[in-house]
Design an enzyme around this catalytic site. Sequence first.
Site, PDB file in Angstrom:
ATOM      1  N   HIS A  17      57.539  71.492 -26.715  1.00 10.54           N
ATOM      2  CA  HIS A  17      58.386  70.583 -27.516  1.00 10.54           C
ATOM      3  C   HIS A  17      59.609  71.366 -27.978  1.00 10.54           C
ATOM      4  O   HIS A  17      59.526  72.177 -28.891  1.00 10.54           O
ATOM      5  CB  HIS A  17      57.621  70.059 -28.734  1.00 10.54           C
ATOM      6  CG  HIS A  17      58.374  69.041 -29.518  1.00 10.54           C
ATOM      7  ND1 HIS A  17      57.786  67.886 -29.979  1.00 10.54           N
ATOM      8  CD2 HIS A  17      59.665  68.967 -29.926  1.00 10.54           C
ATOM      9  CE1 HIS A  17      58.674  67.159 -30.637  1.00 10.54           C
ATOM     10  NE2 HIS A  17      59.828  67.817 -30.622  1.00 10.54           N
ATOM     11  N   HIS A  19      64.080  71.323 -28.602  1.00 12.63           N
ATOM     12  CA  HIS A  19      65.419  70.740 -28.642  1.00 12.63           C
ATOM     13  C   HIS A  19      66.440  71.842 -28.354  1.00 12.63           C
ATOM     14  O   HIS A  19      66.412  72.899 -28.997  1.00 12.63           O
ATOM     15  CB  HIS A  19      65.729  70.158 -30.029  1.00 12.63           C
ATOM     16  CG  HIS A  19      64.805  69.067 -30.453  1.00 12.63           C
ATOM     17  ND1 HIS A  19      65.059  67.745 -30.220  1.00 12.63           N
ATOM     18  CD2 HIS A  19      63.607  69.111 -31.106  1.00 12.63           C
ATOM     19  CE1 HIS A  19      64.079  66.999 -30.713  1.00 12.63           C
ATOM     20  NE2 HIS A  19      63.181  67.809 -31.253  1.00 12.63           N
ATOM     21  N   ARG A  21      69.833  70.601 -27.440  1.00 10.94           N
ATOM     22  CA  ARG A  21      71.115  69.888 -27.534  1.00 10.94           C
ATOM     23  C   ARG A  21      71.871  69.982 -26.194  1.00 10.94           C
ATOM     24  O   ARG A  21      71.285  70.028 -25.130  1.00 10.94           O
ATOM     25  CB  ARG A  21      71.960  70.409 -28.700  1.00 10.94           C
ATOM     26  CG  ARG A  21      71.195  70.601 -30.004  1.00 10.94           C
ATOM     27  CD  ARG A  21      70.507  69.390 -30.503  1.00 10.94           C
ATOM     28  NE  ARG A  21      69.885  69.632 -31.806  1.00 10.94           N
ATOM     29  CZ  ARG A  21      68.914  68.898 -32.322  1.00 10.94           C
ATOM     30  NH1 ARG A  21      68.432  67.865 -31.649  1.00 10.94           N
ATOM     31  NH2 ARG A  21      68.413  69.194 -33.503  1.00 10.94           N
ATOM     32  N   ASN A  45      66.596  63.382 -27.065  1.00 12.84           N
ATOM     33  CA  ASN A  45      67.358  62.654 -28.096  1.00 12.84           C
ATOM     34  C   ASN A  45      68.754  63.243 -28.279  1.00 12.84           C
ATOM     35  O   ASN A  45      69.137  63.738 -29.339  1.00 12.84           O
ATOM     36  CB  ASN A  45      66.605  62.620 -29.431  1.00 12.84           C
ATOM     37  CG  ASN A  45      66.275  63.999 -29.983  1.00 12.84           C
ATOM     38  OD1 ASN A  45      66.099  64.954 -29.222  1.00 12.84           O
ATOM     39  ND2 ASN A  45      66.179  64.101 -31.291  1.00 12.84           N
ATOM     40  N   LYS A 103      59.130  60.240 -23.993  1.00 14.69           N
ATOM     41  CA  LYS A 103      59.077  60.491 -25.439  1.00 14.69           C
ATOM     42  C   LYS A 103      59.256  59.200 -26.220  1.00 14.69           C
ATOM     43  O   LYS A 103      60.227  58.475 -26.027  1.00 14.69           O
ATOM     44  CB  LYS A 103      60.167  61.491 -25.846  1.00 14.69           C
ATOM     45  CG  LYS A 103      60.206  61.813 -27.344  1.00 14.69           C
ATOM     46  CD  LYS A 103      58.902  62.440 -27.819  1.00 14.69           C
ATOM     47  CE  LYS A 103      58.894  62.665 -29.332  1.00 14.69           C
ATOM     48  NZ  LYS A 103      59.626  63.871 -29.720  1.00 14.69           N
ATOM     49  N   HIS A 140      56.246  60.946 -31.396  1.00 14.06           N
ATOM     50  CA  HIS A 140      56.618  61.358 -32.750  1.00 14.06           C
ATOM     51  C   HIS A 140      55.819  60.469 -33.698  1.00 14.06           C
ATOM     52  O   HIS A 140      56.106  59.284 -33.845  1.00 14.06           O
ATOM     53  CB  HIS A 140      58.123  61.183 -32.978  1.00 14.06           C
ATOM     54  CG  HIS A 140      58.573  61.599 -34.346  1.00 14.06           C
ATOM     55  ND1 HIS A 140      59.364  62.706 -34.562  1.00 14.06           N
ATOM     56  CD2 HIS A 140      58.339  61.074 -35.575  1.00 14.06           C
ATOM     57  CE1 HIS A 140      59.601  62.832 -35.854  1.00 14.06           C
ATOM     58  NE2 HIS A 140      58.987  61.852 -36.488  1.00 14.06           N
ATOM     59  N   HIS A 178      53.969  67.809 -32.922  1.00 13.28           N
ATOM     60  CA  HIS A 178      54.193  68.446 -34.225  1.00 13.28           C
ATOM     61  C   HIS A 178      53.327  67.848 -35.333  1.00 13.28           C
ATOM     62  O   HIS A 178      53.823  67.360 -36.340  1.00 13.28           O
ATOM     63  CB  HIS A 178      55.673  68.438 -34.615  1.00 13.28           C
ATOM     64  CG  HIS A 178      56.407  67.154 -34.414  1.00 13.28           C
ATOM     65  ND1 HIS A 178      55.921  65.921 -34.818  1.00 13.28           N
ATOM     66  CD2 HIS A 178      57.618  66.903 -33.850  1.00 13.28           C
ATOM     67  CE1 HIS A 178      56.792  64.983 -34.523  1.00 13.28           C
ATOM     68  NE2 HIS A 178      57.824  65.551 -33.931  1.00 13.28           N
ATOM     69  N   LEU A 225      61.501  66.907 -39.954  1.00 13.92           N
ATOM     70  CA  LEU A 225      60.701  65.693 -39.814  1.00 13.92           C
ATOM     71  C   LEU A 225      59.801  65.846 -38.604  1.00 13.92           C
ATOM     72  O   LEU A 225      60.301  66.187 -37.518  1.00 13.92           O
ATOM     73  CB  LEU A 225      61.600  64.455 -39.670  1.00 13.92           C
ATOM     74  CG  LEU A 225      62.374  64.054 -40.923  1.00 13.92           C
ATOM     75  CD1 LEU A 225      63.369  62.948 -40.610  1.00 13.92           C
ATOM     76  CD2 LEU A 225      61.421  63.610 -42.033  1.00 13.92           C
ATOM     77  N   ASP A 253      59.181  72.590 -31.594  1.00 12.74           N
ATOM     78  CA  ASP A 253      60.102  71.598 -32.167  1.00 12.74           C
ATOM     79  C   ASP A 253      61.338  72.299 -32.738  1.00 12.74           C
ATOM     80  O   ASP A 253      61.943  71.827 -33.702  1.00 12.74           O
ATOM     81  CB  ASP A 253      59.424  70.752 -33.240  1.00 12.74           C
ATOM     82  CG  ASP A 253      60.245  69.530 -33.658  1.00 12.74           C
ATOM     83  OD1 ASP A 253      61.111  69.102 -32.864  1.00 12.74           O
ATOM     84  OD2 ASP A 253      60.032  69.026 -34.775  1.00 12.74           O
ATOM     85  N   HIS A 257      70.822  73.022 -35.670  1.00 16.04           N
ATOM     86  CA  HIS A 257      71.937  72.266 -36.241  1.00 16.04           C
ATOM     87  C   HIS A 257      72.938  73.282 -36.805  1.00 16.04           C
ATOM     88  O   HIS A 257      72.537  74.314 -37.358  1.00 16.04           O
ATOM     89  CB  HIS A 257      71.489  71.371 -37.397  1.00 16.04           C
ATOM     90  CG  HIS A 257      70.618  70.226 -36.987  1.00 16.04           C
ATOM     91  ND1 HIS A 257      71.107  69.109 -36.369  1.00 16.04           N
ATOM     92  CD2 HIS A 257      69.281  70.025 -37.140  1.00 16.04           C
ATOM     93  CE1 HIS A 257      70.123  68.257 -36.150  1.00 16.04           C
ATOM     94  NE2 HIS A 257      68.999  68.794 -36.595  1.00 16.04           N
ATOM     95  N   ALA A 269      67.676  66.921 -40.353  1.00 14.66           N
ATOM     96  CA  ALA A 269      66.301  67.402 -40.250  1.00 14.66           C
ATOM     97  C   ALA A 269      66.161  68.290 -39.023  1.00 14.66           C
ATOM     98  O   ALA A 269      66.641  67.955 -37.949  1.00 14.66           O
ATOM     99  CB  ALA A 269      65.346  66.221 -40.154  1.00 14.66           C
TER     100      ALA A 269
END
Length: 352
Positions: A17, A19, A21, A45, A103, A140, A178, A225, A253, A257, A269
């Site tokens: 899992h 991210h 970007r 996402n 997902k 999620h 998660h 989150l 996860d 950012h 988050a």
Amino acid sequence: MTDAPQRLTIRRPDDWHLHIRSGAMLRAVLPLTARQMGRAIIMPNLVPPAVTTTQAEAYRDEILAALPAGSRFQPLMTAYLTDGTDADDLERGFRSGVLTAVKLYPAHATTNSAHGVTSIAHVVPVLERMQAIGMPLLVHGEVTHADVDIFDREAVFLETVLTPLLARFPRLKIVLEHITTAEGVDLVRRHGPSGRLAATITVHHLMINRSSLFAGGIRPHLYCLPIAKRESHRLALRRAATSGEPWFFLGTDSAPHPIGAKESACGCAGIFTAATAIELYAQVFDEEGALDRLEAFASLNGPAFYGLPPNADSIILERGGCVVPDVLDVDGRNAVLPFRSGERLDWRLLAE
């Protein structure tokens, strides 16, 4: 400590899992994961999200182009489930090897989830197709109703959404991502032996509880989150992760950012752990006296659930520690703050 191992060799782990970007952020964070992990499930996402096989393939191409020279890292792509997802397209993507999973974000559950599913009833035909072809659903696990307390959203989801989903689709493979609660641990333990339900556990949920967000003031870089829960839930997660049970496996996860987006009036988050992910997990397992179970959690359980072979090569961790980078520059204007920034960890990954 004299009898404690000073070096630990394990099969190369995977991140189930992640991210990363796109654009400059992807190019900044991807090498950190690629140095540790053999594969990673890439979250879809983006803005806009990767909904179709074509979009997922284009995203995979961007990732592969950004890898350091000689890297063997393999991105495993997912499609973002919406109320209008085309089941035929998902099947084409899965059979062609472009897509590994789908997902499910409940609409507005987390970052960039506005296009998420508004009701399971809207995606029944897609889930039936996924069940038929053996395509995993990654969930999620939170409800988003305004009348449900944010600390209860996972538990309510398990009772009102996931339990009925498991009953309606008895052959659908599901990863509850998660997990943050003892209730989540218990549900996975009930269904895990059937091979149809597993869970990822992040390292930050193993290391922080909800009080950590307010230690000496508001800590925006610890806001994620699903949000961190009570200490009793953190301890339940640590017992699950270090148990050796095959239905629990590594999923960071990690969610980068820019610092300004975290330290704002309405902060994003997400916690960025990819800079030292495997070192952080090693520290948790060491604290729990379970270093002998780290390889199963990090390197073996996930591939087994997905029907993939473990990575062929290994990594070496050495006691003696490393210092988490203070900041990670993205593009000369933006930077990301890693989890435990500037702190010393007990383990370090040796360079290849």
